[in-house]
Design a protein around this motif. Structure first.
Motif, PDB file in Angstrom:
ATOM      1  N   VAL A   7       0.801  -1.268  -0.076  1.00 34.62           N
ATOM      2  CA  VAL A   7      -0.013  -0.209  -0.052  1.00 34.62           C
ATOM      3  C   VAL A   7       0.810   1.374  -0.108  1.00 34.62           C
ATOM      4  O   VAL A   7       0.633   2.390  -0.601  1.00 34.62           O
ATOM      5  CB  VAL A   7      -1.150   0.061   1.206  1.00 34.62           C
ATOM      6  N   HIS A  42      -3.028  -6.912   9.686  1.00 34.01           N
ATOM      7  CA  HIS A  42      -4.024  -7.498   8.669  1.00 34.01           C
ATOM      8  C   HIS A  42      -4.549  -8.793   9.394  1.00 34.01           C
ATOM      9  O   HIS A  42      -5.254  -9.610   8.747  1.00 34.01           O
ATOM     10  CB  HIS A  42      -3.607  -7.808   7.206  1.00 34.01           C
ATOM     11  N   SER A  63       2.691  10.195   7.142  1.00 33.77           N
ATOM     12  CA  SER A  63       1.513  10.708   6.329  1.00 33.77           C
ATOM     13  C   SER A  63       0.985  12.111   7.248  1.00 33.77           C
ATOM     14  O   SER A  63       0.732  13.078   6.367  1.00 33.77           O
ATOM     15  CB  SER A  63       0.442   9.708   6.420  1.00 33.77           C
ATOM     16  N   LEU A  64       1.075  11.927   8.431  1.00 36.48           N
ATOM     17  CA  LEU A  64       0.832  13.406   9.099  1.00 36.48           C
ATOM     18  C   LEU A  64       1.506  14.426   8.693  1.00 36.48           C
ATOM     19  O   LEU A  64       1.041  15.718   8.714  1.00 36.48           O
ATOM     20  CB  LEU A  64       0.511  13.023  10.722  1.00 36.48           C
ATOM     21  N   ALA A  70       0.555  15.724   5.565  1.00 39.17           N
ATOM     22  CA  ALA A  70      -0.664  16.514   5.869  1.00 39.17           C
ATOM     23  C   ALA A  70      -0.505  17.985   6.011  1.00 39.17           C
ATOM     24  O   ALA A  70      -0.876  18.843   5.478  1.00 39.17           O
ATOM     25  CB  ALA A  70      -1.472  15.992   6.851  1.00 39.17           C
ATOM     26  N   TRP A 102      -8.277  29.523   2.010  1.00 38.62           N
ATOM     27  CA  TRP A 102      -8.823  28.113   1.106  1.00 38.62           C
ATOM     28  C   TRP A 102      -9.557  28.509  -0.163  1.00 38.62           C
ATOM     29  O   TRP A 102      -9.217  27.877  -1.081  1.00 38.62           O
ATOM     30  CB  TRP A 102      -9.525  27.343   2.038  1.00 38.62           C
ATOM     31  N   LEU A 152      -6.177  14.382  -1.722  1.00 33.63           N
ATOM     32  CA  LEU A 152      -5.686  14.664  -0.368  1.00 33.63           C
ATOM     33  C   LEU A 152      -6.913  14.851   0.443  1.00 33.63           C
ATOM     34  O   LEU A 152      -6.867  14.373   1.526  1.00 33.63           O
ATOM     35  CB  LEU A 152      -5.351  16.290  -0.448  1.00 33.63           C
ATOM     36  N   PHE A 170      -8.048  11.239   1.198  1.00 36.07           N
ATOM     37  CA  PHE A 170      -6.952  10.721   1.959  1.00 36.07           C
ATOM     38  C   PHE A 170      -7.194  10.956   3.469  1.00 36.07           C
ATOM     39  O   PHE A 170      -6.900  10.033   4.308  1.00 36.07           O
ATOM     40  CB  PHE A 170      -5.675  10.860   1.656  1.00 36.07           C
ATOM     41  N   ILE A 217     -13.835  -2.443   5.746  1.00 35.17           N
ATOM     42  CA  ILE A 217     -12.424  -2.607   5.083  1.00 35.17           C
ATOM     43  C   ILE A 217     -12.505  -1.957   3.397  1.00 35.17           C
ATOM     44  O   ILE A 217     -11.591  -1.122   3.182  1.00 35.17           O
ATOM     45  CB  ILE A 217     -11.856  -3.952   5.191  1.00 35.17           C
ATOM     46  N   HIS A 227     -12.557   1.648   3.691  1.00 29.18           N
ATOM     47  CA  HIS A 227     -11.505   2.245   3.964  1.00 29.18           C
ATOM     48  C   HIS A 227     -10.456   2.469   2.767  1.00 29.18           C
ATOM     49  O   HIS A 227      -9.772   3.108   2.501  1.00 29.18           O
ATOM     50  CB  HIS A 227     -10.719   1.590   4.907  1.00 29.18           C
ATOM     51  N   PHE A 228     -10.365   1.292   2.081  1.00 32.94           N
ATOM     52  CA  PHE A 228      -9.252   1.294   0.928  1.00 32.94           C
ATOM     53  C   PHE A 228      -9.894   2.122  -0.282  1.00 32.94           C
ATOM     54  O   PHE A 228      -9.241   2.279  -1.132  1.00 32.94           O
ATOM     55  CB  PHE A 228      -8.521  -0.161   0.639  1.00 32.94           C
TER      56      PHE A 228
END
Ligand code: HAS
Length: 559
Positions: free
Chosen positions: A221, A268, A294-295, A298, A321, A341, A344, A369, A372-373
């Motif tokens: 992923v 998993h 990832s944070l 962001a 914005w 973005l 995500f 699930i 989510h993906f």
């Protein structure tokens, strides 16, 4: 420097062939939501049954499309940013192997000999050629890294003291993660699945096989995500009209993903027996740690967008914005990355829910699930692939993007579709709706004793979301095909990817060199996986025979 002519041809094939295959992938996505909601109450449509269609959907969209794009985008970035010629023989070999492997795998699924889903878990058994095709495909995708390393090392020798371009750091990180992740799955296929499907062994150690798969499956992923992160860090700030807020944040993110992508696949398998809670706990904590890059992304990308918006006259705490180029057909690529973005944000938050050991019990193997993906691989990654492919294909062919307005509308429609789809599946999942199940035959069939009226609304939301996503794909192909048949414009400048300048250009020694990060990643993998794999290899449990999804009878081979 313009890309080599032969490389341009190879990149075009790497982008257009999987996009053509993706037509089947997307069609089977729409069929999936129809099975899910009971709009289809049958085991098959047009001779392709439910599990065969789900396998096509997963293998084409999640493995073939994503890997080809990563390779094509990687060649474009490395060649452009290092201003270097790359080995055409290597690129051609990689293309040949990947195409042969993809065709072999797809043919086996179309023939109904490999309805084993994209996770190809045993005891579901596929035809040996499905596994051979997978191995050839993976080996083909290894080749580019080994052709880029000499080019990269030469560039470093000739440019002592300069920082490696950020995009190249991102692409090399992508393929380092891929190399580490694919060794265990290659072992699983060659040592376990292939001999078993050939009938040379009578059974398979399912737990070991699942664990080797997820050793690969989770870094997979991040292999999908990293090219999109390269676009966020190196292209999006420029498309927004500004600069990248922090160059260091990008380099740290890429290195941290090398370190943390692999040693956490057990999240998993929280529900799997035979793995100690200590191992699951350790990998659960590592999973929470992998959210840090990832944070960081962001906040860094939000700061880059704010910088761009303020340059455009944006004011106030939140008022800025409104100044971003959301609806400019000339800048149609911006919404592909921006909508990704936004999607995500929700994909990431729900990932943190999944990673929380106790909450995972509530959502595991439910419709939650796939919700989510589709907000991760089906959100930022998919939109990055669509936007990136349109940009590179039209740029290399010197063709205009016909109908910038329609091209610009695609990511908004896709985003609306994924939000409706995922709302339905999150909701259904929390009420116990299972994933990977042909609900139309039972739970969504009012004549069945198993009918669940309370799943009707969530499942229908999922269906309408799927239709909206299907519409976005249709419009994308209208734009792509119209652009492909348009006359080329020879006056256009040679193609290059847009590249952002850094606003803060920090020079931090710790993120200059890959070696310590790769070495630490290998050590961490050994520490995280030694105990569970030792237990599984020696637990003495009997091995499992093979099965097909349409019958409870055991099979010894599928050919
Ligand atoms: Fe996941 C299952 C945990 C990320 C894909 N995941 C899956 C499966 C797939 C998948 C395909 O722990 C199903 C596999 C199967 O078939 O069984 N996932 C996580 C965690 C993260 C995560 C903790 N997943 C991804 C990504 C994927 C992906 C990325 C694809 C590319 N996932 C799990 C777990 C499971 C799982 C468990 C197993 C569940 C089970 O029981 O089976 C993290 O990496 C997420 C970190 C991300 C963030 C978000 C950062 C936000 C950004 C956007 C910023 C927005 C801006 C715009 C700037 C923390 C970067 C702002 C605008 C405004 C207006 C505010």
């Amino acid at each position: 420097m313009e890309l080599q002519a032969n490389l341009r041809r190879i990149i075009l094939v790497e982008l257009l062939v999987p996009l053509a295959l993706f037509i089947f992938g997307a069609y089977h996505g729409v069929l999936q939501v129809m099975y899910l909601s009971g709009a289809i109450r049958a085991t098959s449509v047009a001779g392709i049954d439910y599990y065969q269609g789900l396998t096509l959907h997963g293998v084409i969209n999640a493995i073939v499309l994503t890997t080809f794009f990563a390779v094509a985008f990687g060649y474009t970035v490395v060649s452009q940013e290092l201003k270097s010629r790359v080995s055409i023989a290597g690129a051609a070999l990689s293309l040949f192997l990947m195409l042969s492997g993809a065709v072999m795998t797809a043919v086996m699924v179309f023939l109904g000999k490999a309805s084993v889903l994209y996770t190809f878990y045993p005891p579901l058994m596929a035809h040996p050629l499905f596994y051979v095709g997978l191995v050839i495909f993976i080996v083909g995708s290894w080749v580019p890294l080994y052709t880029w390393i000499p080019v990269y090392l030469r560039w470093r020798r000739e440019n002592r003291g300069l920082k490696t371009p950020l995009g190249v750091v991102g692409i090399l990180s992508t393929f380092i993660v891929w190399q580490m992740a694919t060794i265990p799955v290659a072992f699983e296929v060659l040592a376990q699945l292939l001999p078993w499907s050939l009938g040379w062994t009578s059974g398979i150690n399912v737990m070991l096989s699942r664990t080797l798969f997820w050793f690969f499956g989770h870094p997979l992923v991040y292999f999908w995500l990293l090219p999109t992160y390269v676009m966020y860090y190196t292209m999006l700030p420029r498309l927004a009209g500004g600069k990248l807020f922090s160059d260091f944040a990008g380099r740290f993110t890429f290195m941290a993903l090398i370190l943390l992508s692999c040693p956490l696949g057990l999240h998993h398998q929280f529900a799997d027996p035979g793995i100690s809670t200590t191992s699951k706990g350790i990998q659960g904590v590592l999973t929470l740690l992998v959210t840090i890059p990832s944070l960081l992304t962001a906040f860094t990308i939000a700061a880059s967008l704010e910088f761009a918006a303020r340059l455009r006259g944006g004011k106030g705490l939140l008022g800025w914005w409104s100044k971003l180029p959301y609806f400019n057909p000339e800048n149609w690529l911006f919404p592909y990355l921006f909508c990704g973005l936004l999607i995500f944000l929700f994909g990431g938050i729900t990932g943190i829910v999944n990673a929380s050991y106790s909450m995972n019990n509530v959502v595991h193997n439910t419709a939650w699930i796939p919700a989510h993906f589709h907000l991760t691989v089906g959100g930022p990654i998919f939109l990055g692939i669509l936007g990136g492919s349109l940009l590179i294909v039209t740029g290399l062919l010197k063709k205009p993007v016909v109908s910038g307005t329609m091209a610009m509308a695609v990511p908004y429609i896709w985003m609306a579709g994924t939000f409706v789809f995922s709302t339905g599946l999150f909701w259904g999942g929390l009420r116990g709706e299972p994933r990977r199940t042909n609900l139309g035959l039972t739970y969504m069939n009012p004549t069945s004793p198993s009918y669940r009226a309370d799943w009707w609304l969530p499942a229908h939301l999922g269906m309408w979301g799927g239709y909206i996503m299907g519409l976005a794909v249709l419009l994308y192909f209208v734009v792509l095909i119209r652009s492909l048949v348009a006359a080329p414009n020879a006056a256009l400048a040679p193609f290059s990817l847009p590249t952002s300048e850094p606003y803060h250009d920090e020079d931090v020694a710790a993120v200059r060199n890959f070696t310590p990060w790769v070495a630490a990643a290998v050590l961490l993998c050994v520490a995280a996986y030694y105990a569970p794999i030792r237990d599984m290899a020696s637990n003495g449990l009997s091995t499992a025979p093979g099965f097909r999804p349409d019958s409870p009878a055991r099979v010894s081979t599928t050919h």
